[in-house]
Design a protein around this motif. Structure first.
Motif, short mmCIF file in Angstrom:
data_model
loop_
_atom_site.label_atom_id
_atom_site.label_comp_id
_atom_site.label_asym_id
_atom_site.label_seq_id
_atom_site.Cartn_x
_atom_site.Cartn_y
_atom_site.Cartn_z
N GLY A 42 1.66 -1.52 2.04
CA GLY A 42 1.11 -0.58 1.06
C GLY A 42 1.92 0.70 1.01
O GLY A 42 2.67 1.02 1.94
N PRO A 43 1.79 1.48 -0.06
CA PRO A 43 2.61 2.69 -0.23
C PRO A 43 2.21 3.80 0.74
O PRO A 43 1.03 3.99 1.06
CB PRO A 43 2.33 3.11 -1.68
CG PRO A 43 0.97 2.55 -1.97
CD PRO A 43 0.90 1.26 -1.21
N CYS A 44 3.21 4.55 1.18
CA CYS A 44 2.99 5.72 2.03
C CYS A 44 2.40 6.85 1.20
O CYS A 44 2.56 6.90 -0.03
CB CYS A 44 4.30 6.19 2.66
SG CYS A 44 5.03 4.99 3.79
N ALA A 45 1.77 7.80 1.89
CA ALA A 45 1.14 8.93 1.20
C ALA A 45 2.17 9.74 0.41
O ALA A 45 1.87 10.25 -0.68
CB ALA A 45 0.43 9.82 2.21
N GLU A 46 3.40 9.88 0.96
CA GLU A 46 4.41 10.66 0.26
C GLU A 46 4.73 10.06 -1.10
O GLU A 46 4.88 10.79 -2.10
CB GLU A 46 5.69 10.74 1.10
CG GLU A 46 5.55 11.55 2.37
CD GLU A 46 5.22 10.69 3.58
OE1 GLU A 46 5.65 11.05 4.68
OE2 GLU A 46 4.53 9.65 3.41
N LEU A 47 4.84 8.74 -1.17
CA LEU A 47 5.18 8.09 -2.45
C LEU A 47 4.03 8.21 -3.44
O LEU A 47 4.25 8.41 -4.64
CB LEU A 47 5.54 6.62 -2.21
CG LEU A 47 6.69 6.35 -1.25
CD1 LEU A 47 7.02 4.86 -1.22
CD2 LEU A 47 7.92 7.16 -1.63
N VAL A 48 2.80 8.09 -2.94
CA VAL A 48 1.64 8.24 -3.82
C VAL A 48 1.58 9.67 -4.37
O VAL A 48 1.32 9.89 -5.56
CB VAL A 48 0.34 7.89 -3.08
CG1 VAL A 48 -0.87 8.16 -3.96
CG2 VAL A 48 0.35 6.42 -2.64
N ALA A 49 1.84 10.65 -3.52
CA ALA A 49 1.81 12.05 -3.96
C ALA A 49 2.90 12.32 -4.99
O ALA A 49 2.68 13.05 -5.97
CB ALA A 49 1.97 12.99 -2.77
N LEU A 50 4.08 11.74 -4.80
CA LEU A 50 5.17 11.92 -5.77
C LEU A 50 4.80 11.30 -7.12
O LEU A 50 5.08 11.88 -8.17
CB LEU A 50 6.45 11.30 -5.24
CG LEU A 50 7.12 12.05 -4.09
CD1 LEU A 50 8.21 11.18 -3.46
CD2 LEU A 50 7.72 13.37 -4.58
N ALA A 51 4.17 10.13 -7.09
CA ALA A 51 3.75 9.49 -8.34
C ALA A 51 2.65 10.30 -9.03
O ALA A 51 2.64 10.43 -10.26
CB ALA A 51 3.27 8.06 -8.06
#
Length: 224
Positions: A42-51
């Motif tokens: 699953g995606p890391c928090a950093e990638l979710v925040a960037l999206a």
């Protein structure tokens, strides 16, 4: 950092959502995201925040931080996240933990020998041939685009002509704005006399462009 901690307190569950990240964008807005753990990756928090930041209109994130639950505090980004940050946001800074407390580091410091993907498929920033002299002499470092999916990172600057010319470069920022909010200074940077000239000028490239449409101000540099 406080925004990430707040998001973790609100949405963390100690199982699937265990890390929160916060992104500070070019307009000093803060965007948060939680990780989504899954055994398939699953995606890391950093990638979710960037999206999340991108969805809200951010085009040049300046700072990112991740915080873990259970008292773990600030977490350094994993290797995959470092590569993503270096590829898409080479100017971003990252809050990382050290033995002496947290510190802000440029992403290049966290990934000093990053894989270089310039020789892979690189996005193309296309121009009419008449713009070549201004780009070469440095007087043109901005262009305005409509429905052109460009992002910060390596780019090939392509000038259409019978003898097509391509120059290696890099997109340094992309900022989305409604046409009516563009300033006279921004207009002059792209060769317009004033902001009032932008709509008729861009319609030469985008005939269906409307006054309420959002365009992207793209800043770029040539590679030395």
């Amino acid at each position: 950092m406080n925004a990430a901690r707040s998001a973790l307190r609100t949405g963390g569950d100690g199982n699937i959502h265990t890390v929160a990240a916060a992104v500070l964008d070019e307009d000093d807005r803060v965007h948060v995201g939680l990780n989504l753990y899954h055994f398939t990756g699953g995606p890391c928090a950093e990638l979710v925040a960037l999206a999340t930041a991108r969805t809200a209109g951010a085009r040049a994130p300046r700072l990112i931080v991740a915080v873990g639950d259970a008292g773990r505090g600030v977490l350094a980004p994993c290797g995959r996240d470092r590569q993503v940050l270096a590829d898409y946001y080479p100017g971003i800074h990252v809050v990382v933990p050290t033995s002496e407390g947290t510190r802000i580091e440029p992403i290049a410091t966290l990934l000093p020998h990053t894989y270089q993907w310039e020789n892979q498929q690189v996005q193309r920033l296309r121009f009419r041939a008449k713009h070549l002299p201004a780009v070469r002499d440095g007087s043109k470092r901005i262009t305005m685009r409509f429905n052109d999916p460009l992002q910060v990172g390596p780019a090939l600057l392509v000038f259409a002509s019978d003898d097509e010319v391509s120059l290696p470069g890099r997109i340094t920022s992309t900022v989305a704005k409604p046409i009516e909010s563009i300033t006279d200074d921004e207009a002059r940077e792209d060769g317009f006399t004033s902001a009032a000239d932008i709509l008729p000028g861009l319609r030469d490239y985008y005939p269906d462009l409307q006054p309420g449409d959002e365009i992207v101000i793209v800043r770029f540099d040539l590679d030395e």
